[in-house]
Scaffold this motif. Structure first.
Motif, PDB file in Angstrom:
ATOM      1  N   ARG A 203      -6.618  -5.625   3.196  1.00  0.00           N
ATOM      2  CA  ARG A 203      -5.208  -5.857   2.344  1.00  0.00           C
ATOM      3  C   ARG A 203      -4.530  -6.759   3.078  1.00  0.00           C
ATOM      4  O   ARG A 203      -2.928  -6.910   2.682  1.00  0.00           O
ATOM      5  CB  ARG A 203      -4.137  -4.990   2.037  1.00  0.00           C
TER       6      ARG A 203
ATOM      7  N   ASP B 100      -6.050   4.398  -1.057  1.00  0.00           N
ATOM      8  CA  ASP B 100      -4.106   4.108  -1.033  1.00  0.00           C
ATOM      9  C   ASP B 100      -3.976   4.099  -2.931  1.00  0.00           C
ATOM     10  O   ASP B 100      -5.073   3.777  -3.191  1.00  0.00           O
ATOM     11  CB  ASP B 100      -3.964   2.215  -1.221  1.00  0.00           C
TER      12      ASP B 100
ATOM     13  N   LYS C 170      -7.043   4.128  -6.599  1.00  0.00           N
ATOM     14  CA  LYS C 170      -6.981   3.804  -5.443  1.00  0.00           C
ATOM     15  C   LYS C 170      -8.041   3.411  -4.442  1.00  0.00           C
ATOM     16  O   LYS C 170      -8.952   3.109  -5.323  1.00  0.00           O
ATOM     17  CB  LYS C 170      -7.330   6.016  -5.163  1.00  0.00           C
TER      18      LYS C 170
ATOM     19  N   SER D 206       0.866  -1.287  -0.320  1.00  0.00           N
ATOM     20  CA  SER D 206       0.052   0.025   0.105  1.00  0.00           C
ATOM     21  C   SER D 206       0.750   1.400   0.079  1.00  0.00           C
ATOM     22  O   SER D 206       2.064   1.376   0.466  1.00  0.00           O
ATOM     23  CB  SER D 206      -1.435  -0.189   1.510  1.00  0.00           C
ATOM     24  N   ASN D 207       0.239   2.195  -0.165  1.00  0.00           N
ATOM     25  CA  ASN D 207       0.965   3.331  -0.128  1.00  0.00           C
ATOM     26  C   ASN D 207      -0.062   4.754  -0.545  1.00  0.00           C
ATOM     27  O   ASN D 207      -0.698   5.218  -1.021  1.00  0.00           O
ATOM     28  CB  ASN D 207       1.223   3.682  -1.516  1.00  0.00           C
ATOM     29  N   ARG D 208       0.793   4.977   0.832  1.00  0.00           N
ATOM     30  CA  ARG D 208      -0.819   5.481   1.754  1.00  0.00           C
ATOM     31  C   ARG D 208      -0.198   6.831   1.962  1.00  0.00           C
ATOM     32  O   ARG D 208       0.698   7.468   3.221  1.00  0.00           O
ATOM     33  CB  ARG D 208      -1.283   5.082   2.845  1.00  0.00           C
TER      34      ARG D 208
END
Length: 325
Positions: free
Chosen positions: A26, A38, A92, A8-10
């Protein structure tokens, strides 16, 4: 090249609460209260930030840089011939830990003319966990009246102007540029959008943001609100915005095709995902993609050079793509 599993890229400390449903989906442990988005395979930054929002690949490269270095490998020759290294897509996961504010996004022409941006922000949602969404005006509104509501910060009246719709897992919501909308608390969704972070906020009282300063994208509300649709949506038009996705094939209405595409791929035995740059989400079950097994909640970045993908298992994939070149 093979499909790439992405963590994840939060972006941290967003202006609204959420994130727990993304962690559960996730299978991650994060409990940060304001990480409700995300940004998957992102070449886009948070508005006003030089780097926040960009995806870092497992080998340490920034995805945006990798694509700019070798766009044909990532995006395919036809895509590059038309759009260059522009992915034309941001994907997203979004967890509304509280109701989002009433807002809208500008269309391409407005974004180019007033903001110098390559895209506006059309978006569409695939609902993973349902709840209430608010979208489209129930009645025509004069621009001056809308501006007065924003100035007074009359959130109750603003929300009451919109259609309120209950959505369930498997439903889709198409949000054209300019359309007023708000996502209700408790909704988890997969969002496809044009690769920009541009929002015109009409309310901000319950949110951690100075909407009076930034809600108009630096244009002033008189100009920014000119990008907002002020005509009502009939029942027929509303049905074109909110619907249930077919069990397989194209999930979004055809009006979204010029911006992005989403395919629903059941994998009850065997299936093929066609060649092309894509973000693939395992939305249910356990699925093997090119021989590697992935549980629900996995997100995969697929370069064009990976070719067609062999899929097997008992589950479902959601395949997000840019528009067809």
């Amino acid at each position: 090249m093979r499909p790439i599993v992405l963590p994840s890229n939060r972006p941290a400390e967003r202006f609204y609460r959420g994130g727990a449903r993304i962690s559960a989906f996730r299978g991650e442990d994060s409990d940060a209260p304001r990480e409700p988005e995300d940004w998957i395979a992102s070449t886009t930054t948070v508005n006003g930030e030089p780097d926040v929002g960009l995806t870092t690949l497992p080998d340490g490269r920034i995805l945006r840089d990798a694509i700019e270095h070798d766009p044909v490998t990532w995006l395919g020759a036809d895509h590059v011939a038309r759009w260059g290294a522009d992915t034309r897509l941001l994907v997203k996961l979004l967890d509304a830990g509280q109701r989002l504010p009433v807002h809208a996004h500008p269309h391409d022409d407005f974004a180019a003319t007033h903001l110098g941006r390559a895209h506006g922000k059309a978006e569409a949602w695939y609902i993973l966990q349902g709840g209430t969404v608010h979208i489209g005006l129930r009645q025509d509104v004069e621009a001056a009246d809308l501006a007065a509501l924003v100035e007074r910060q009359d959130a109750t009246t603003l929300l009451g102007l919109l259609h309120e719709v209950e959505v369930a897992a498997g439903d889709v919501v198409w949000v054209p540029p300019g359309e007023l909308h708000a996502i209700g608390a408790g909704v988890l969704l997969l969002e496809l959008q044009q690769p920009e972070d541009l929002s015109i906020l009409l309310e901000w009282g319950d949110f951690a943001i100075d909407g009076a300063a930034v809600g108009h994208l630096g244009l002033g509300f008189d100009r920014a609100l000119a990008a907002v649709t002020t005509t009502a949506r009939s029942a027929t038009e509303l049905a074109a915005l909110v619907s249930t996705a077919p069990g397989s094939g194209s999930a979004f209405p055809s009006a979204a095709d010029e911006y992005f595409r989403l395919e629903r791929v059941p994998a009850r035995a065997a299936a093929i995902v066609d060649r092309g740059f894509a973000v693939v989400i395992v939305s249910a079950g356990v699925v093997a993609v090119d021989g590697k097994t992935h549980p629900a909640g996995t997100t995969l970045l697929v370069p064009d050079a990976a070719g067609a993908l062999d899929v097997r298992g008992d589950g479902e994939l959601l395949v997000a793509r840019p528009p067809a070149p």
